[in-house]
Design a protein around this motif. Structure first.
Motif, PDB file in Angstrom:
ATOM      1  N   UNK A  22       1.070  -9.791  -1.999  1.00 22.65           N
ATOM      2  CA  UNK A  22       0.987 -10.471  -0.703  1.00 22.65           C
ATOM      3  C   UNK A  22       1.854  -9.738   0.312  1.00 22.65           C
ATOM      4  N   UNK A  23       1.617 -10.000   1.576  1.00 25.91           N
ATOM      5  CA  UNK A  23       2.359  -9.333   2.645  1.00 25.91           C
ATOM      6  C   UNK A  23       3.849  -9.696   2.618  1.00 25.91           C
ATOM      7  N   UNK A  24       4.196 -10.782   1.968  1.00 30.24           N
ATOM      8  CA  UNK A  24       5.602 -11.176   1.875  1.00 30.24           C
ATOM      9  C   UNK A  24       6.444 -10.117   1.160  1.00 30.24           C
ATOM     10  N   UNK A  25       5.794  -9.269   0.377  1.00 31.13           N
ATOM     11  CA  UNK A  25       6.508  -8.254  -0.395  1.00 31.13           C
ATOM     12  C   UNK A  25       6.295  -6.845   0.145  1.00 31.13           C
ATOM     13  N   UNK A  26       5.940  -6.729   1.395  1.00 32.23           N
ATOM     14  CA  UNK A  26       5.717  -5.412   2.003  1.00 32.23           C
ATOM     15  C   UNK A  26       6.983  -4.561   1.969  1.00 32.23           C
ATOM     16  N   UNK A  27       8.127  -5.179   2.154  1.00 30.51           N
ATOM     17  CA  UNK A  27       9.392  -4.445   2.098  1.00 30.51           C
ATOM     18  C   UNK A  27       9.662  -3.865   0.728  1.00 30.51           C
ATOM     19  N   UNK A  28       9.372  -4.631  -0.311  1.00 26.59           N
ATOM     20  CA  UNK A  28       9.556  -4.136  -1.676  1.00 26.59           C
ATOM     21  C   UNK A  28       8.578  -3.003  -1.972  1.00 26.59           C
ATOM     22  N   UNK A  29       7.371  -3.120  -1.459  1.00 25.51           N
ATOM     23  CA  UNK A  29       6.387  -2.061  -1.650  1.00 25.51           C
ATOM     24  C   UNK A  29       6.845  -0.788  -0.938  1.00 25.51           C
ATOM     25  N   UNK A  30       7.389  -0.931   0.258  1.00 28.06           N
ATOM     26  CA  UNK A  30       7.900   0.227   1.002  1.00 28.06           C
ATOM     27  C   UNK A  30       9.039   0.892   0.227  1.00 28.06           C
ATOM     28  N   UNK A  31       9.887   0.109  -0.412  1.00 32.61           N
ATOM     29  CA  UNK A  31      10.971   0.662  -1.220  1.00 32.61           C
ATOM     30  C   UNK A  31      10.410   1.442  -2.409  1.00 32.61           C
ATOM     31  N   UNK A  32       9.335   0.954  -2.994  1.00 30.92           N
ATOM     32  CA  UNK A  32       8.692   1.664  -4.102  1.00 30.92           C
ATOM     33  C   UNK A  32       8.100   2.984  -3.620  1.00 30.92           C
ATOM     34  N   UNK A  33       7.511   2.982  -2.447  1.00 33.91           N
ATOM     35  CA  UNK A  33       6.973   4.215  -1.867  1.00 33.91           C
ATOM     36  C   UNK A  33       8.105   5.216  -1.652  1.00 33.91           C
ATOM     37  N   UNK A  34       9.240   4.748  -1.146  1.00 36.82           N
ATOM     38  CA  UNK A  34      10.397   5.626  -0.941  1.00 36.82           C
ATOM     39  C   UNK A  34      10.889   6.236  -2.252  1.00 36.82           C
ATOM     40  N   UNK A  35      10.695   5.528  -3.352  1.00 39.10           N
ATOM     41  CA  UNK A  35      11.092   6.037  -4.670  1.00 39.10           C
ATOM     42  C   UNK A  35      10.006   6.921  -5.280  1.00 39.10           C
ATOM     43  N   UNK A  36       8.923   7.125  -4.534  1.00 39.32           N
ATOM     44  CA  UNK A  36       7.772   7.932  -4.978  1.00 39.32           C
ATOM     45  C   UNK A  36       7.042   7.312  -6.166  1.00 39.32           C
ATOM     46  N   UNK A  37       7.090   5.987  -6.266  1.00 42.86           N
ATOM     47  CA  UNK A  37       6.350   5.297  -7.308  1.00 42.86           C
ATOM     48  C   UNK A  37       4.895   5.128  -6.863  1.00 42.86           C
ATOM     49  N   UNK A  38       3.953   5.162  -7.782  1.00 46.23           N
ATOM     50  CA  UNK A  38       2.586   4.776  -7.436  1.00 46.23           C
ATOM     51  C   UNK A  38       2.585   3.312  -6.990  1.00 46.23           C
ATOM     52  N   UNK A  39       1.854   3.013  -5.948  1.00 46.04           N
ATOM     53  CA  UNK A  39       1.769   1.636  -5.452  1.00 46.04           C
ATOM     54  C   UNK A  39       0.321   1.254  -5.206  1.00 46.04           C
ATOM     55  N   UNK A  40       0.075  -0.023  -5.218  1.00 45.45           N
ATOM     56  CA  UNK A  40      -1.233  -0.577  -4.866  1.00 45.45           C
ATOM     57  C   UNK A  40      -0.989  -1.928  -4.213  1.00 45.45           C
ATOM     58  N   UNK A  41      -1.896  -2.303  -3.348  1.00 44.98           N
ATOM     59  CA  UNK A  41      -1.798  -3.581  -2.648  1.00 44.98           C
ATOM     60  C   UNK A  41      -3.102  -4.346  -2.817  1.00 44.98           C
ATOM     61  N   UNK A  42      -2.986  -5.598  -3.208  1.00 45.47           N
ATOM     62  CA  UNK A  42      -4.141  -6.493  -3.255  1.00 45.47           C
ATOM     63  C   UNK A  42      -3.960  -7.549  -2.177  1.00 45.47           C
ATOM     64  N   UNK A  43      -5.009  -7.873  -1.481  1.00 41.68           N
ATOM     65  CA  UNK A  43      -4.958  -8.910  -0.455  1.00 41.68           C
ATOM     66  C   UNK A  43      -5.155 -10.261  -1.141  1.00 41.68           C
ATOM     67  N   UNK A  44      -4.047 -10.780  -1.676  1.00 38.55           N
ATOM     68  CA  UNK A  44      -4.121 -12.041  -2.406  1.00 38.55           C
ATOM     69  C   UNK A  44      -2.753 -12.715  -2.358  1.00 38.55           C
ATOM     70  N   UNK A  45      -2.426 -13.524  -3.334  1.00 35.72           N
ATOM     71  CA  UNK A  45      -1.129 -14.203  -3.395  1.00 35.72           C
ATOM     72  C   UNK A  45      -0.549 -14.051  -4.799  1.00 35.72           C
ATOM     73  N   UNK A  46       0.694 -14.486  -4.955  1.00 35.64           N
ATOM     74  CA  UNK A  46       1.323 -14.419  -6.270  1.00 35.64           C
ATOM     75  C   UNK A  46       0.575 -15.277  -7.300  1.00 35.64           C
ATOM     76  N   UNK A  47      -0.173 -16.242  -6.836  1.00 37.43           N
ATOM     77  CA  UNK A  47      -0.945 -17.087  -7.758  1.00 37.43           C
ATOM     78  C   UNK A  47      -2.183 -16.380  -8.299  1.00 37.43           C
ATOM     79  N   UNK A  48      -2.529 -15.259  -7.713  1.00 37.66           N
ATOM     80  CA  UNK A  48      -3.711 -14.520  -8.163  1.00 37.66           C
ATOM     81  C   UNK A  48      -3.579 -14.028  -9.594  1.00 37.66           C
TER      82      UNK A  48
END
Length: 68
Positions: A22-48
């Motif tokens: 979810x968009x609530x975790x965009x900051x954490x995803x950006x931190x993963x990108x900075x660490x050069x980790x593979x990332x993916x985003x799904x347009x959903x919620x934590x309940x998914x």
């Protein structure tokens, strides 16, 4: 939610990836990108994890394949 969890030193050096549910975790995803980790985003919620388990699992498997 006030409990501090001890994090082992060097934890971020292990092969890792990040799946943003979810968009609530965009900051954490950006931190993963900075660490050069593979990332993916799904347009959903934590309940998914429960409401769309196959979709979430497919994304996790794809990330795991990138990590090795």
């Amino acid at each position: 939610y006030d409990l501090e969890v001890e994090v082992p030193s060097g934890w971020s050096e292990w092969p890792s990836a990040y799946l943003q549910l979810s968009t609530a975790y965009a900051g954490d995803c950006a931190a993963a990108v900075e660490r050069s980790w593979p990332t993916a985003t799904l347009d959903c919620t934590h309940l998914s994890v429960h409401t769309e388990p196959q979709r979430v699992l497919s994304a996790l498997v794809a990330l795991a394949e990138q990590v090795g």
